[in-house]
Enzyme design. Sequence first.
Site, PDB file in Angstrom:
ATOM      1  N   LYS A  94       0.835  -1.209   0.000  1.00  0.00           N
ATOM      2  CA  LYS A  94       0.000   0.000   0.000  1.00  0.00           C
ATOM      3  C   LYS A  94       0.861   1.247   0.000  1.00  0.00           C
ATOM      4  CE  LYS A  94      -3.746   2.564   0.553  1.00  0.00           C
ATOM      5  NZ  LYS A  94      -4.636   2.673   1.682  1.00  0.00           N
ATOM      6  N   HIS A 165     -10.408   3.411  -2.948  1.00  0.00           N
ATOM      7  CA  HIS A 165     -11.538   4.295  -2.580  1.00  0.00           C
ATOM      8  C   HIS A 165     -11.718   5.467  -3.534  1.00  0.00           C
ATOM      9  CE1 HIS A 165      -8.182   6.297  -0.701  1.00  0.00           C
ATOM     10  NE2 HIS A 165      -8.155   5.488   0.347  1.00  0.00           N
ATOM     11  N   ASP A 237     -13.366   0.590   3.216  1.00  0.00           N
ATOM     12  CA  ASP A 237     -12.568   1.610   3.905  1.00  0.00           C
ATOM     13  C   ASP A 237     -13.172   1.898   5.275  1.00  0.00           C
ATOM     14  OD1 ASP A 237     -10.402   3.237   4.292  1.00  0.00           O
ATOM     15  OD2 ASP A 237     -11.149   4.904   3.099  1.00  0.00           O
TER      16      ASP A 237
HETATM   17  O1  DOR Z   1     -10.893   8.419   6.043  1.00  0.00           O
HETATM   18  C1  DOR Z   1      -9.892   7.714   6.087  1.00  0.00           C
HETATM   19  N1  DOR Z   1      -9.547   7.035   7.220  1.00  0.00           N
HETATM   20  N2  DOR Z   1      -9.115   7.615   5.003  1.00  0.00           N
HETATM   21  C2  DOR Z   1      -7.929   6.981   5.039  1.00  0.00           C
HETATM   22  O2  DOR Z   1      -7.257   6.969   4.031  1.00  0.00           O
HETATM   23  C3  DOR Z   1      -7.430   6.391   6.287  1.00  0.00           C
HETATM   24  C4  DOR Z   1      -8.521   6.065   7.189  1.00  0.00           C
HETATM   25  C5  DOR Z   1      -8.046   5.757   8.605  1.00  0.00           C
HETATM   26  O3  DOR Z   1      -7.089   5.011   8.756  1.00  0.00           O
HETATM   27  O4  DOR Z   1      -8.669   6.257   9.540  1.00  0.00           O
HETATM   28 ZN    ZN Z   2      -8.349   3.293   3.924  1.00  0.00          ZN
END
Ligand code: DOR
Ligand code: ZN
Length: 333
Positions: A94, A165, A237
């Site tokens: 990633k 996403h 996500d």
């Molecule tokens: O909204 C998000 N939360 N986007 C991300 O890319 C990471 C994630 C998190 O780890 O809380």
């Molecule tokens: Zn994520």
Amino acid sequence: MEIRLHSPLDMHLHLREGAMLRTVAPWSARDFAAAVVMPNLVPPVTSLERLTAYREAIGAAVAPHHFTPLMTLFLQPYSEATLSALRSQIIGVKLYPEGVTTNSAGGVSDLTAVEPTLALLEDLGIPLLVHGESHGFVLDREAEFLPIYERWAQRFPRLTIVMEHITTAGAVALLDRYPNLAATVTLHHLMITLDDMAGGLLNPHLFCKPIAKRPEDRAALLQAALAAHPRLMFGSDSAPHPIERKEAAGCAAGVFSAPVCLPLLAELFAHHGALDRLQAFVSDNACAVYGLTPLPKTVTLRRMPWQVPDRYGEVVPFYAGKTVDWAVVARDS
Ligand code: DOR
Ligand code: ZN
């Protein structure tokens, strides 16, 4: 009305560690056969030792559910020897641009300097998963990253690149231009726009990165998902944060959707007369993109209203307190 989903897969999931892991992981493990687990822990997952310990902690947290964590490594300038040794343990690596989202401080600061590592991934057949946002104006960040995807799709034609996403019509259009590009899309980006988060009273529980965009972007995402575009995969996500980190100045980015994903997807696809495409969107497409063998788990959903709890432990879920028309009624594995 009922639907049976075979081997449902969540191709983008945040499970955290410690007490939070134990609170949230069972909800994913209940409904999904497997999930791609993000490596943005503190410190991030960058070694075999850390990866193995994390996999074991997940296994303990999800028991007795049948659930396979598909592990990822946080991209750094790895040597060929390191990547070769880790290859059998991971589904992908990633890439986070430095500082673009939660726990990405150790991410990539120079997107050109990282290319030798991408060449190694291509040679070793390891997919590259990307948080594709620039450091520009918040609504333009994904659009500004699209040329980077194009550059890498051209330079590394044998590398599977997953645009994680996606939130814009432009990203959907890019999917059709390069056969080595694939994408995940979340439930919340199929359902909300920026207005739901910030158009009225501010709703911190809908604040995430990338931020939800315009109605026409959501429409493009939804159209591609409902059509089961073969290189578009479901990735929740789901990203839990404790309530005091969400209902706060300096609200953390992330939407916790794990317990409601399959019921709301069934509702959404049924509403649009596309229930017959849901199997492809939540499993078959991902199996084809990643070369995965479906797992023996089957989940049955029925049209049956239920109310989403206000909290799961200290986490407020997506759709808290609202009624969902579809429910998971049976799970076999
Ligand atoms: O909204 C998000 N939360 N986007 C991300 O890319 C990471 C994630 C998190 O780890 O809380
Ligand atoms: Zn994520």
